[in-house]
Design a protein around this motif. Structure first.
Motif, PDB file in Angstrom:
ATOM      1  N   LYS A  54      -7.460  11.277  -4.131  1.00 58.53           N
ATOM      2  CA  LYS A  54      -6.797  10.199  -3.394  1.00 58.53           C
ATOM      3  C   LYS A  54      -5.275  10.350  -3.420  1.00 58.53           C
ATOM      4  CE  LYS A  54      -8.655   7.032  -6.038  1.00 58.53           C
ATOM      5  NZ  LYS A  54      -9.390   7.847  -7.005  1.00 58.53           N
ATOM      6  N   SER A  55      -4.730  10.528  -4.632  1.00 58.23           N
ATOM      7  CA  SER A  55      -3.277  10.655  -4.726  1.00 58.23           C
ATOM      8  C   SER A  55      -2.792  11.919  -4.030  1.00 58.23           C
ATOM      9  CB  SER A  55      -2.832  10.685  -6.189  1.00 58.23           C
ATOM     10  OG  SER A  55      -3.147   9.470  -6.810  1.00 58.23           O
ATOM     11  N   THR A  56      -3.593  12.976  -4.126  1.00 56.81           N
ATOM     12  CA  THR A  56      -3.203  14.227  -3.481  1.00 56.81           C
ATOM     13  C   THR A  56      -3.093  14.027  -1.979  1.00 56.81           C
ATOM     14  OG1 THR A  56      -4.340  15.447  -5.214  1.00 56.81           O
ATOM     15  CG2 THR A  56      -3.809  16.654  -3.201  1.00 56.81           C
ATOM     16  N   PRO A 107       4.582   3.711  -5.491  1.00 57.42           N
ATOM     17  CA  PRO A 107       3.952   4.599  -6.471  1.00 57.42           C
ATOM     18  C   PRO A 107       2.968   3.916  -7.394  1.00 57.42           C
ATOM     19  CG  PRO A 107       6.182   4.092  -7.120  1.00 57.42           C
ATOM     20  CD  PRO A 107       5.987   3.454  -5.794  1.00 57.42           C
ATOM     21  N   GLN A 108       2.123   4.754  -7.987  1.00 57.10           N
ATOM     22  CA  GLN A 108       1.096   4.351  -8.932  1.00 57.10           C
ATOM     23  C   GLN A 108       1.747   3.781 -10.195  1.00 57.10           C
ATOM     24  OE1 GLN A 108      -1.690   7.527  -9.293  1.00 57.10           O
ATOM     25  NE2 GLN A 108      -3.221   6.311 -10.317  1.00 57.10           N
ATOM     26  N   GLY A 109       2.815   4.424 -10.651  1.00 60.86           N
ATOM     27  CA  GLY A 109       3.426   3.995 -11.913  1.00 60.86           C
ATOM     28  C   GLY A 109       4.705   3.218 -11.708  1.00 60.86           C
ATOM     29  N   ALA A 188       0.175   2.683  -0.586  1.00 58.75           N
ATOM     30  CA  ALA A 188       0.319   2.051  -1.900  1.00 58.75           C
ATOM     31  C   ALA A 188      -0.741   2.654  -2.813  1.00 58.75           C
ATOM     32  CB  ALA A 188       0.154   0.545  -1.783  1.00 58.75           C
ATOM     33  N   ASP A 189      -0.290   3.445  -3.785  1.00 64.52           N
ATOM     34  CA  ASP A 189      -1.225   4.157  -4.657  1.00 64.52           C
ATOM     35  C   ASP A 189      -1.493   3.320  -5.899  1.00 64.52           C
ATOM     36  OD1 ASP A 189      -2.739   5.939  -6.038  1.00 64.52           O
ATOM     37  OD2 ASP A 189      -1.378   7.634  -5.822  1.00 64.52           O
ATOM     38  N   GLU A 190      -2.655   2.723  -5.964  1.00 64.12           N
ATOM     39  CA  GLU A 190      -3.023   1.829  -7.065  1.00 64.12           C
ATOM     40  C   GLU A 190      -1.833   0.996  -7.502  1.00 64.12           C
ATOM     41  OE1 GLU A 190      -5.784   3.259  -9.940  1.00 64.12           O
ATOM     42  OE2 GLU A 190      -5.724   5.244  -9.036  1.00 64.12           O
ATOM     43  N   PRO A 191      -1.282   0.226  -6.573  1.00 66.29           N
ATOM     44  CA  PRO A 191      -0.014  -0.436  -6.880  1.00 66.29           C
ATOM     45  C   PRO A 191      -0.127  -1.467  -7.984  1.00 66.29           C
ATOM     46  CG  PRO A 191      -0.928  -1.291  -4.855  1.00 66.29           C
ATOM     47  CD  PRO A 191      -1.789  -0.134  -5.247  1.00 66.29           C
TER      48      PRO A 191
HETATM   49 MG   LIG Z   1      -4.270   8.940  -8.237  1.00 63.33          MG
END
Ligand SMILES: [Mg+2]
Ligand SMILES: Nc1ncnc2c1ncn2[C@@H]1O[C@H](COP(=O)(O)OP(=O)(O)OP(=O)(O)O)[C@@H](O)[C@H]1O
Ligand code: SF4
Lengths: 348, 336
Positions: A54-56, A107-109, A188-191
């Motif tokens: 997913k993130s890729t 970002p995720q983080g 939005a990656d696992e926001p």
């Molecule tokens: Mg990811």
């Protein structure tokens, strides 16, 4: 919340996207021939097990794949009023300009996504100035403070340092940065994965509201199917680097087509409740040694002989649903109906 | 709250200086050598002059310098006079005072070491920052290794090599000293003199820089590698910032924080950092003076140099403590 708010125009068109990581132990096809179309104003949920790519996929659209990763093929076309651009064909300077202004990434983080030694406002102005170098400081300050207000933060956050903010506030600042230049597409990656449940909900609602305001298309990456059901219009299910099904939320929850999607939905505690995807029987495949044929066949309860040898076709149903499975023919009709299958989860 | 912190910080500085000065006072006294007797022995060796009532003369000098009193009393006397700004007289160059000797040597050291410390910091940190940056060409990333090899060579050895090849064989630069003694009677304010000093300072400076630049580069590269993988550097790229801006404001700006602390400490220890190199090049700085004082067991000069070293370290630590919140907003005065 599942209505398409004036969606129509196509905002993003991804075709045959392929990303490979060249690791020491071999080539990892983290994104393998993904096709996806997003309309303006639409919210698409992207779900799948950890490590499925997913993130890729998101980073490839931002052109932020770093070595040992490489984008091998495909196109990702963003349609704007000023014409269409293929993100994957832009040169360094062009993609730099496209980031944030055409497509932005939350970002995720978010916990560590803000520079600890720079005031929030300066980081926002930094972002705008790299795209509109001649704008006046006053104008940019006003815009940044408005963006902060639109994500329910006080204007005074502008003058604060990241360590003075809570996790939810930092995430909101990242969202505010993401919408500064009204991009066509927001990823939005696992926001919310690092936030507590109440704040998660608030942050997601904030994303939706600002997205509606600027009429952007949103790709929401996450594990929480319950949250997806309430927030998104369509859901894309990814498995081992491939999309296996893309359907509207209602279709996905009442009548999932792909056996993996069915297992996913069945594993939820209750359709009406929120539930975090717990996993389904069997091990997620190693992307290094993928099964032949359909990559899902070792875990699939409907697996047939053909599944072991031939990769399934990509089908689109008349209703516009995408599914990739031998159970369906090119038109998405249930093609193979054999005796020993268990009954479908639900029927249309 | 800020004033309270300042006062506490200053009291702490006083405490550190006092403790270090106390330790420093007793260490040279562990040796049983009598510096006055040594001094006369040396005069006898070099001139053949030996006074008849040597023991009485030694006694008289001991009384004069207070060396015949109990150690504790001497300690209290010394601390008392230090508070009055009096560092005593030199035993080896009597009747010159310690303040006088240090005052003559200190400017040389401060100039040489300030310039080299700053240059080393800038060059080393710059190379380290580039070496830790993923987009740098691979030859830049590999630069730290040869610098570390260089840092493993002892400073005096490198100095000897430089003297031999550059000053002795190639005759490009002077062998030693701080200026050409034949040309100038003493330090003066003229272009010629300054150029002459610069020519003399090149080799000592080079020895100092080459042997320590690797440490700065290594430290910065280590931090750089950590910082370049941080989410905020990535997010800066997602924002569409130009590489130069990310490099400086997001990467260097964060990775440099520990380097700045180290720089403050390096400035605090410049008095002692150049001892070997100063001696090697006959450079008339504090290092050479200290070396001579130790050989002659000249307590008061050793104490004097020790005192300014301690105060310099203490003061630079205090300065960095007080200014660090400006560099890193996460650190605050009122935090414990
Ligand atoms: Mg990811
Ligand atoms: N920098 C990298 N180098 C090598 N392999 C990588 C790299 N980044 C990701 N991968 C591999 O690519 C695959 C997809 O990773 P990705 O981060 O896209 O998964 P994901 O779906 O976002 O997972 P998660 O839900 O845990 O965030 C994984 O199997 C991972 O091992
Ligand atoms: S193609 Fe075969 S193995 Fe794959 S999901 Fe469909 S039925 Fe199962």
């Amino acid at each position: 919340m599942t209505s398409l708010n004036g969606a129509g125009q196509i905002a993003l068109e991804v075709n045959n996207l392929q990303v490979t990581y060249y690791t020491d132990s071999g080539r990892v096809k983290a994104v393998d021939g993904v096709d996806l179309t997003l309309k303006a104003g639409e919210r698409l949920g992207l779900v799948g097990e950890s490590g499925c790519g997913k993130s890729t996929l998101a980073l490839a659209l931002m052109r932020m794949i770093k070595p040992p990763g490489r984008i091998e093929a495909g196109s990702a076309i963003i349609h704007t009023d000023m014409g269409s651009i293929d993100l994957l064909k832009l040169n360094e300077e062009e993609i730099r300009q496209a980031r944030l202004s055409k497509i932005s990434y939350i970002p995720q983080g978010a916990m560590n996504s803000l520079n600890p030694v720079m005031r929030v406002g300066k980081q926002m102005i930094d972002a705008m100035r790299s795209h509109i170098p001649r704008a006046s400081e006053r104008e940019l300050t006003e815009r940044a403070e408005q963006a902060l207000e639109s994500v329910e933060l006080k204007r005074s956050v502008f003058r604060m340092y990241p360590h003075e903010l809570s996790g939810g506030m930092k995430q909101r600042v990242c969202i505010a940065i993401g919408i500064l230049l009204s991009p066509k597409v927001i990823i939005a990656d696992e926001p919310t994965s690092a936030l507590d449940v109440v704040v998660q909900r608030q942050v997601m609602e904030t994303i939706c509201r600002v997205q509606e305001k600027i009429h952007a298309a949103v790709i929401l990456i996450g594990h929480d199917m319950g949250l997806m059901a309430q927030i998104t219009n369509r859901v894309a299910v990814m498995y081992a680097g491939k999309l296996v099904e893309v359907s509207t939320v209602r279709e996905m929850f009442t009548d999932p087509l792909h056996p993996y999607a069915q297992a996913l939905i069945r594993s939820l505690p209750n359709l009406d409740n929120k539930g975090i995807f717990q996993g389904i029987p069997g091990l997620a495949p190693s992307l290094l040694r993928l099964p032949s044929g359909c990559v899902f066949h070792p875990r699939c309860e409907h697996a047939m002989e053909i599944c072991k040898s031939a990769p399934p076709p990509k089908s689109v149903t008349p209703a516009g649903r995408f599914v990739s499975c031998h159970l369906y023919d090119e038109q998405g009709n249930r093609a193979h109906v054999t005796g020993h299958k268990q009954k479908p989860v639900a029927s249309p | 709250m800020k004033i309270g912190y300042l006062v506490r910080r200053f009291l702490f500085l006083v405490f550190v200086v006092w403790t270090a000065a106390t330790v420093l006072f007793f260490i040279p006294r562990l040796s049983r050598v009598n510096p006055i007797r040594e001094r006369f022995a040396e005069i006898q060796r070099s001139t053949g002059y030996a006074p008849r009532d040597l023991e009485n003369i030694i006694k008289a000098f001991e009384t004069k310098f207070g060396l015949d009193k109990p150690l504790i009393e001497q300690y209290l006397d010394y601390m008392g006079s230090v508070l009055r700004g009096d560092l005593g007289v030199s035993l080896m160059r009597y009747p010159r005072t310690v303040v006088d000797l240090i005052g003559q040597a200190l400017p040389w050291t401060v100039i040489l070491l300030t310039v080299t410390t700053l240059l080393t910091f800038l060059i080393g940190t710059g190379i380290g920052a580039l070496a830790g940056w993923p987009r740098s060409p691979s030859w830049v990333k590999g630069m730290v290794t040869p610098l570390m090899v260089l840092a493993a060579v002892p400073g005096y050895l490198l100095g000897l090599l430089l003297i031999y090849f550059i000053a002795f064989r190639a005759k490009l630069l002077p062998l030693s000293g701080a200026y050409t003694t034949g040309r100038f009677l003493g330090p003066e304010l003229s272009i010629e003199f300054i150029l002459d000093v610069a020519r003399h300072a090149i080799l000592p400076a080079l020895s100092l820089i080459l042997t320590s630049v690797g440490f700065w580069a290594l430290g910065m590269r280590g931090m750089g590698v950590t910082v370049q993988g941080e989410d905020y550097v990535n997010f800066a790229e997602h924002k569409g910032l130009k590489q130069g801006r990310i490099f400086y404001w997001y990467y260097v700006r964060n990775a440099i924080l520990p380097q700045v602390t180290a720089l403050a400490l390096a400035f605090g220890s410049i008095v002692s950092a150049g001892i070997l190199v100063e001696n090697l090049y006959g450079f008339p700085g504090i290092g050479s003076l200290l070396n001579a004082a130790i050989l002659a067991n000249d307590f008061f000069v050793i104490y004097g140099i020790g005192m300014i070293t301690i105060v310099a370290v203490g003061v630079s630590m205090m300065i960095i403590d007080l200014t660090y919140p400006l560099l890193d907003p996460r650190i605050r005065y009122d935090r414990k």
